[in-house]
Design a protein around this motif. Structure first.
Motif, mmCIF file in Angstrom:
data_model
loop_
_atom_site.group_PDB
_atom_site.id
_atom_site.type_symbol
_atom_site.label_atom_id
_atom_site.label_comp_id
_atom_site.label_asym_id
_atom_site.label_seq_id
_atom_site.Cartn_x
_atom_site.Cartn_y
_atom_site.Cartn_z
ATOM 1 N N ASN A 1 31.191 41.569 49.187
ATOM 2 C CA ASN A 1 32.550 42.085 49.040
ATOM 3 C C ASN A 1 33.580 40.985 49.233
ATOM 4 N N GLU A 2 33.326 40.111 50.201
ATOM 5 C CA GLU A 2 34.237 38.987 50.425
ATOM 6 C C GLU A 2 34.246 38.065 49.219
ATOM 7 N N GLU B 1 48.637 32.318 38.073
ATOM 8 C CA GLU B 1 49.857 33.077 38.351
ATOM 9 C C GLU B 1 49.852 34.408 37.600
ATOM 10 N N ALA B 2 48.727 35.083 37.633
ATOM 11 C CA ALA B 2 48.605 36.375 36.960
ATOM 12 C C ALA B 2 49.213 37.474 37.815
ATOM 13 N N LYS B 3 49.527 38.584 37.156
ATOM 14 C CA LYS B 3 50.093 39.714 37.890
ATOM 15 C C LYS B 3 48.982 40.530 38.545
ATOM 16 N N SER B 4 47.910 40.732 37.816
ATOM 17 C CA SER B 4 46.797 41.519 38.363
ATOM 18 C C SER B 4 45.480 40.929 37.885
ATOM 19 N N SER B 5 44.428 41.302 38.580
ATOM 20 C CA SER B 5 43.103 40.801 38.226
ATOM 21 C C SER B 5 42.060 41.785 38.732
ATOM 22 N N TRP B 6 40.951 41.883 38.021
ATOM 23 C CA TRP B 6 39.837 42.681 38.527
ATOM 24 C C TRP B 6 38.517 42.122 38.006
ATOM 25 N N LEU B 7 37.487 42.454 38.727
ATOM 26 C CA LEU B 7 36.152 41.931 38.418
ATOM 27 C C LEU B 7 35.187 43.100 38.268
ATOM 28 N N GLU B 8 34.539 43.143 37.119
ATOM 29 C CA GLU B 8 33.528 44.177 36.876
ATOM 30 C C GLU B 8 32.137 43.552 36.955
ATOM 31 N N VAL C 1 37.246 35.979 44.519
ATOM 32 C CA VAL C 1 37.313 35.606 43.098
ATOM 33 C C VAL C 1 38.567 36.184 42.453
ATOM 34 N N THR C 2 38.846 37.459 42.689
ATOM 35 C CA THR C 2 40.039 38.070 42.075
ATOM 36 C C THR C 2 41.315 37.486 42.678
ATOM 37 N N GLY C 3 41.290 37.238 43.985
ATOM 38 C CA GLY C 3 42.471 36.658 44.634
ATOM 39 C C GLY C 3 42.774 35.263 44.108
ATOM 40 N N MET C 4 41.732 34.449 43.945
ATOM 41 C CA MET C 4 41.934 33.077 43.450
ATOM 42 C C MET C 4 42.364 33.092 41.984
#
Length: 699
Positions: free
Chosen positions: A297-298, A312-319, A303-306
């Motif tokens: 989980n960490e 400088e993205a607004k949002s991010s997600w990892l599938e 990964v999404t935070g970095m």
């Protein structure tokens, strides 16, 4: 005397020497006021004091690798020196008379103030030189240290050339040497690689600090002009020191000026540099996470935070795509892809993007295994149907995570503006995705490793437990030979055998096989041992024993499992074997005239209710004569097979027994095992193997 003690002695020596020489110079100045100059080489004494002070400072000096810290130190020390100089030379003041080119102090306080100010300024100048040296040798090139050494030599040459000069005298050689020193300052001052590596905030601080340093040292230069009170004090103390201080101040001024201008020149590129630094730092951190993936989980959260940080993205997600072995166990309504982490976006929005039409970013990445970039979320034909999300997204980027040629996930990033991502963003996020894929893959391998290790521990535990459940000794009964062979095919087997004297005349023998293998079989085996030891004396009749054993184990055994068993009771006085069989292999009676199976009817334990089990179970009696042998075995003997799958079978077992029936129990056992191994061509067994040989020798 050890080295540390010598070093400590050396530091004390330098300090005492410097202080002593300084006091001698002061005393000579005081005497000189009354009787005139008494020692022509007084400058050498005073310069010697500063050489000792330099050695003392150098012995404690620790090099600092961050130029901005050294710049701050110069500013702070310069401010302190400015304050002290203003206090001593301006606020308190000194009084001199001109006599030719010499300065004569009017009072003793002028002598003391001049000496005090000279030692403070001289020591500060030494420290300024050392601070500048640390800045100049940051990321040194081949000639950096050499150039700085030449600069110092130039300063010292100008300083020593002014020895014994009266305050207002001059020498051509000193002027020439000082001019060369200025040229050396310019050569050294243009080397500022550290400014390139500053972040924007540090560049702003550098501009402020260098500008402040310019102001401070301009003020110091004005205060220490030759005709000022402070300047006269230093000239009176030593003309050589005046050159040294002036040279140092000029060095600091020119270096600060060039650093100030250079930093302003680099300021417009600070954002780009900061971003590159952020990318490098994030990739470095992610690389570290690749080796620290115990907390999955960490990992995905990082990964999404970095990803947000580097582009400088607004949002991010990892599938994450489930591995093949987990996909088999999913229910039809469950998806093999799940959102492992998201930043600044809700799961409903993610589902809407990926599930609202036949074409989705997800399906495109899965099919092509290539990044997909939507520059204009509103007008792109691939996302036009998502008009309710137009206000949230201007552009979107999806990158596959591929590890060992397998797609393990998809990394997404969004921006509010159209055409928010460029080729550089794509390359950075792709690099991120590569690192993240390795991390996810490592995480899965570690998870498998942990699972394998856990299973191994359970297996070892079950193996130890199973060893303890087997009889530790074989009953030793007169006129009877008993031999046993038992070998599990894997770490933990499902075969079970045991012996127990019911009373003085009857020996109970049990052999069985638990369906399945592994830990569950070991637990059923343990349960069966408990049943055998608790019921065999209560129900000496084999049929009664099996009926009650079936009742006991039916409530706990898994519906897909069962236990095959033979329970036999040998009367050691009469040689009568009373037996019952619960679906197990028939035992073999080897007589002198014949070898045959004894197969009373019965079904396996746990395969039917009590009524059905009782209905089918039968009990038989067999009379043994001297030399007869009874062979109990499990299906690991008869079902042992070659590489081609041909089984050893019952006929080969009977043949092996027939050929050895006159031998001892141990010879019969070894002959059977040898026949099986020979037939299998010494291949490892596929099933547990257990063999009990009972030889009746009583007449």
């Amino acid at each position: 005397m050890n080295i540390k003690l010598l070093q400590r002695f050396g530091k004390i020596f330098y300090l005492i020497t410097g202080f002593t020489l300084f006091m001698i110079g002061l005393i000579l100045d005081v005497i000189g006021k009354n009787v005139g100059p008494v020692f022509a080489q007084i400058d050498l004494i005073k310069i010697g004091a500063f050489v000792a002070f330099y050695l003392f400072i150098q012995s404690y000096w620790k090099r600092e690798s961050i130029p901005l810290k050294r710049l701050t130190a110069i500013l702070i020390l310069g401010t302190v020196v400015l304050g002290i100089s203003l206090l001593l030379a301006v606020a308190i003041g000194t009084e001199f008379e001109f006599k030719g080119s010499s300065l004569i102090p009017n009072n003793y306080s002028t002598i003391f103030i001049s000496n005090a100010l000279a030692v403070i300024i001289g020591v500060a100048a030494i420290i300024f030189i050392l601070l500048l040296r640390d800045i100049l040798v940051y990321k040194p090139r081949r000639y950096t240290k050499r150039n700085f050494l030449i600069l110092v030599i130039g300063l010292l040459a100008a300083t020593f050339s002014a020895i014994n000069l009266n305050p207002y005298e001059s020498r051509l050689v000193t002027t020439i040497l000082f001019g060369i020193f200025v040229l050396l300052i310019l050569i050294n001052s243009f080397r500022m690689p550290w400014i390139v590596f500053l972040k924007k905030r540090e560049k702003v601080l550098t501009i402020v600090f260098t500008f402040s340093t310019l102001v401070i040292f301009t003020a110091l230069s004005i205060i220490f002009q030759d005709n000022s009170s402070a300047g006269k004090s230093i000239l009176y103390f030593s003309h050589s020191l005046k050159y040294f201080v002036d040279g140092t101040f000029l060095f600091v001024l020119l270096y600060s000026l060039i650093a100030f201008l250079s930093t302003i020149f680099h300021l417009p590129t600070s954002d780009t540099f900061d971003r590159k630094m952020s990318e490098v730092a994030s990739l470095h951190n992610l690389s570290k996470l690749v080796t620290q993936v115990l907390d999955f989980n960490e990992l995905v959260d990082s990964v999404t935070g970095m990803t947000l940080q580097v582009c400088e993205a607004k949002s991010s997600w990892l599938e994450i795509i489930q591995p093949a072995e987990k996909l088999k166990n999913l229910k039809p309504e469950q998806s093999g892809i799940y959102v492992a982490a998201q930043k600044n976006i809700s799961v409903p929005d993610i589902d809407h993007i990926n599930l609202s039409s036949s074409f989705t970013l997800r399906s495109s990445v899965i099919n092509d295994r290539k990044p997909v970039m939507i520059d204009d979320f509103k007008n792109d034909t691939r996302t036009q149907h998502l008009n309710n999300l137009e206000s949230k997204f201007g552009s979107i980027l999806a990158v596959p995570l591929i590890a060992r040629n397998e797609l393990v996930g998809i990394l997404y990033a969004t921006k509010e503006t159209e055409y928010g991502f460029d080729r550089e963003d794509l390359e950075v996020i792709s690099a991120f995705a590569d690192q993240a894929a390795v991390a996810v893959d490592n995480s899965r391998l570690i998870e498998k490793s942990f699972e394998r290790e856990r299973l191994m521990r359970e297996m070892n535990l079950a193996q130890e437990m199973q060893k303890k459940l087997r009889p530790q000794t074989i009953p030793n009964i007169e006129h009877i030979e008993l031999e046993v062979f038992s070998s599990p095919a894997f770490e933990v087997g499902g075969d079970y055998y045991d012996f127990m004297m019911i009373d003085d005349k009857r020996l109970a023998i049990v052999i069985g096989d638990v369906s399945g293998k592994g830990v569950s079989a070991a637990f059923y085996m343990a349960e069966m041992k408990g049943i055998f030891q608790s019921l065999c004396k209560i129900y000496p009749s084999p049929k009664d024993f099996l009926v009650n054993a079936n009742q006991a184990i039916s409530s706990s055994i898994d519906k897909r499992s069962f236990i095959s068993l033979i329970y036999a009771v040998l009367n050691i006085e009469t040689g009568v074997v009373t037996s019952a069989r619960a679906g197990h292999c028939p035992f073999i009676l080897a007589k002198e005239s014949d070898v045959s199976f004894v197969r009373p009817n019965g079904i396996g334990l746990g395969m039917g209710n009590s009524e059905l089990f009782t209905k089918y179970i039968q009990e038989s009696q067999t009379q043994l004569n001297s030399g007869d042998a009874v062979i109990f075995y499990t299906d690991g003997i008869t079902e042992a097979h070659t590489k081609d799958g041909d089984e050893f079978g019952y006929s080969r077992l009977l043949e092996a027994i027939k050929n050895n029936r006159d031998n001892s129990a141990i010879d019969i056992r070894d002959a059977i095992i040898s026949s099986v191994n020979k037939y299998m061509q010494n291949q490892p067994p596929h099933d547990d193997t257990t063999l009990i040989i009972l030889k009746w020798l009583r007449n």
